[in-house]
Design an enzyme around this catalytic site. Structure first.
Site, PDB file in Angstrom:
ATOM      1  N   ILE A 118      -5.201  -5.537  -6.329  1.00 50.49           N
ATOM      2  CA  ILE A 118      -4.735  -4.293  -5.710  1.00 50.49           C
ATOM      3  C   ILE A 118      -5.307  -3.148  -6.535  1.00 50.49           C
ATOM      4  O   ILE A 118      -5.227  -3.161  -7.768  1.00 50.49           O
ATOM      5  CB  ILE A 118      -3.187  -4.244  -5.680  1.00 50.49           C
ATOM      6  N   ASN A 133     -13.996  -3.114   2.724  1.00 50.24           N
ATOM      7  CA  ASN A 133     -13.360  -4.403   2.433  1.00 50.24           C
ATOM      8  C   ASN A 133     -13.450  -5.274   3.675  1.00 50.24           C
ATOM      9  O   ASN A 133     -13.586  -4.778   4.790  1.00 50.24           O
ATOM     10  CB  ASN A 133     -11.887  -4.189   2.064  1.00 50.24           C
ATOM     11  N   HIS A 135     -11.269  -8.416   5.578  1.00 52.86           N
ATOM     12  CA  HIS A 135      -9.941  -9.030   5.537  1.00 52.86           C
ATOM     13  C   HIS A 135      -9.849 -10.101   6.626  1.00 52.86           C
ATOM     14  O   HIS A 135     -10.272  -9.860   7.763  1.00 52.86           O
ATOM     15  CB  HIS A 135      -8.871  -7.953   5.761  1.00 52.86           C
ATOM     16  N   SER A 162     -11.622  -8.533   9.937  1.00 51.56           N
ATOM     17  CA  SER A 162     -11.844  -7.089  10.092  1.00 51.56           C
ATOM     18  C   SER A 162     -12.588  -6.537   8.883  1.00 51.56           C
ATOM     19  O   SER A 162     -12.253  -6.879   7.748  1.00 51.56           O
ATOM     20  CB  SER A 162     -10.508  -6.333  10.153  1.00 51.56           C
ATOM     21  N   ASP A 171      -4.841  -2.984   2.776  1.00 51.92           N
ATOM     22  CA  ASP A 171      -5.341  -3.500   4.069  1.00 51.92           C
ATOM     23  C   ASP A 171      -5.016  -2.548   5.217  1.00 51.92           C
ATOM     24  O   ASP A 171      -4.902  -2.985   6.373  1.00 51.92           O
ATOM     25  CB  ASP A 171      -4.768  -4.898   4.372  1.00 51.92           C
TER      26      ASP A 171
HETATM   27  C1  GRF Z   1     -12.671 -13.839   2.542  1.00 50.39           C
HETATM   28  O1  GRF Z   1     -12.010 -14.644   3.461  1.00 50.39           O
HETATM   29  C2  GRF Z   1     -12.239 -12.416   2.685  1.00 50.39           C
HETATM   30  O2  GRF Z   1     -11.794 -12.093   3.952  1.00 50.39           O
HETATM   31  C3  GRF Z   1     -11.089 -12.317   1.735  1.00 50.39           C
HETATM   32  O3  GRF Z   1     -11.419 -13.141   0.656  1.00 50.39           O
HETATM   33  C4  GRF Z   1     -12.308 -14.165   1.111  1.00 50.39           C
HETATM   34  C5  GRF Z   1     -13.495 -14.137   0.200  1.00 50.39           C
HETATM   35  O4  GRF Z   1     -14.309 -15.238   0.348  1.00 50.39           O
HETATM   36  N1  GRF Z   1     -10.868 -10.948   1.381  1.00 50.39           N
HETATM   37  P1  GRF Z   1     -15.701 -15.347  -0.415  1.00 50.39           P
HETATM   38  O5  GRF Z   1     -15.421 -15.217  -1.900  1.00 50.39           O
HETATM   39  O6  GRF Z   1     -16.587 -14.256   0.086  1.00 50.39           O
HETATM   40  O7  GRF Z   1     -16.227 -16.711  -0.089  1.00 50.39           O
END
Ligand code: GRF
Length: 254
Positions: A118, A133, A135, A162, A171
């Site tokens: 965070i 970011n 998500h 997203s 988020d």
């Molecule tokens: C992804 O699913 C993303 O949405 C989330 O963390 C994960 C990261 O995966 N925030 P990676 O490290 O890019 O494989």
């Protein structure tokens, strides 16, 4: 002679008319990770195929020292920095150190790719408008953690991911782009995660490209694309379109 007469000369060379602007330098991207870095890899691959809006990933920073993503960065010849949060007394002290490391790289864009921290308001304010970011849900649904398990427990038919601008609300920043997927009766957390991940890898480089091309902007009212305010859920890639891009078998619509 007026102030602009020098623009109207017949000189063949060495006039202001002959000056060709220097091509813009590569747009500089810093990526923050905590884990596997599969999204980072998608960005590295897009860059190597010249599909990242002229962007160059100049550094990858991880708050977890043994994150696999650091290895990916290293293998791609990108500066890989471990900045473990455990070595700092407070969130504020950590974010202060992180700001310093990031600023050393003079980024145009900071990409959070699985960065599991965070961020303090100070951090967000420092980079507001150039922080993206990704998500794993169709925001504003399922902010926070364990999105796939919560979606399955609710029995939803649609899930997805997203890309959004980061604001102080976790988020909660303006959404840019979403990819939707149809949840099957036999989906598990793992299968859902895999399907969402492949969509993330599709979306993130596109969003980064648009940002670096100057098409995508953060504004006080929300995210804008080509000057137009986007709807609350941003632009959305349908299940069928994403499946086609990814060469996935399409289930029959229920
Ligand atoms: C992804 O699913 C993303 O949405 C989330 O963390 C994960 C990261 O995966 N925030 P990676 O490290 O890019 O494989």
């Amino acid at each position: 002679m007026t102030n602009t007469d020098y623009l109207n000369t017949d000189y063949q060379s060495d006039t202001i008319k002959d000056i060709t602007p220097e091509p813009l330098g590569a747009r500089r991207i810093v990526v923050l990770i905590s884990g596997s870095g599969s999204n980072l890899q998608a960005l590295i691959d897009a860059q190597s195929h010249d599909r990242l809006g002229g962007g160059e990933i100049v550094a990858v920073i991880s708050n977890v020292a043994d994150a696999y993503g650091l290895k990916r960065a290293h293998e791609a010849g990108i500066e890989a920095v471990a900045l473990p949060h455990r070595e700092y007394d407070s969130r504020d002290a950590y974010d202060g150190a992180l700001i310093k490391v990031i600023e050393r790289h003079e980024p145009d864009l900071i990409v959070l790719a699985g960065f599991m921290r965070i961020l303090t308001p100070r951090f967000v304010q420092r980079f507001l408008g150039r922080l993206l970011n990704i998500h794993p849900s169709l925001l504003p649904d399922y902010q926070g953690l364990n999105t796939h398990a919560r979606a399955l427990a609710d029995g939803v038919e649609r899930h997805g991911c997203s890309v959004h601008f980061v604001t102080e609300e976790l988020d909660g920043g303006p959404v840019v782009l979403q990819a939707e997927l149809q949840v099957s009766a036999d989906d598990t957390v793992e299968t859902l995660q895999e399907k969402v991940r492949s969509r993330e890898h599709l979306l993130y480089p596109i969003a980064v490209q648009w940002f670096l091309e100057g098409r995508l902007q953060f504004s006080a009212e929300g995210a804008k694309m080509d000057g137009h305010l986007l709807p609350e859920h941003g632009m959305r890639l349908s299940h069928a379109d994403a499946a086609e891009e990814l060469d996935e078998e399409l289930d029959e619509e229920p």
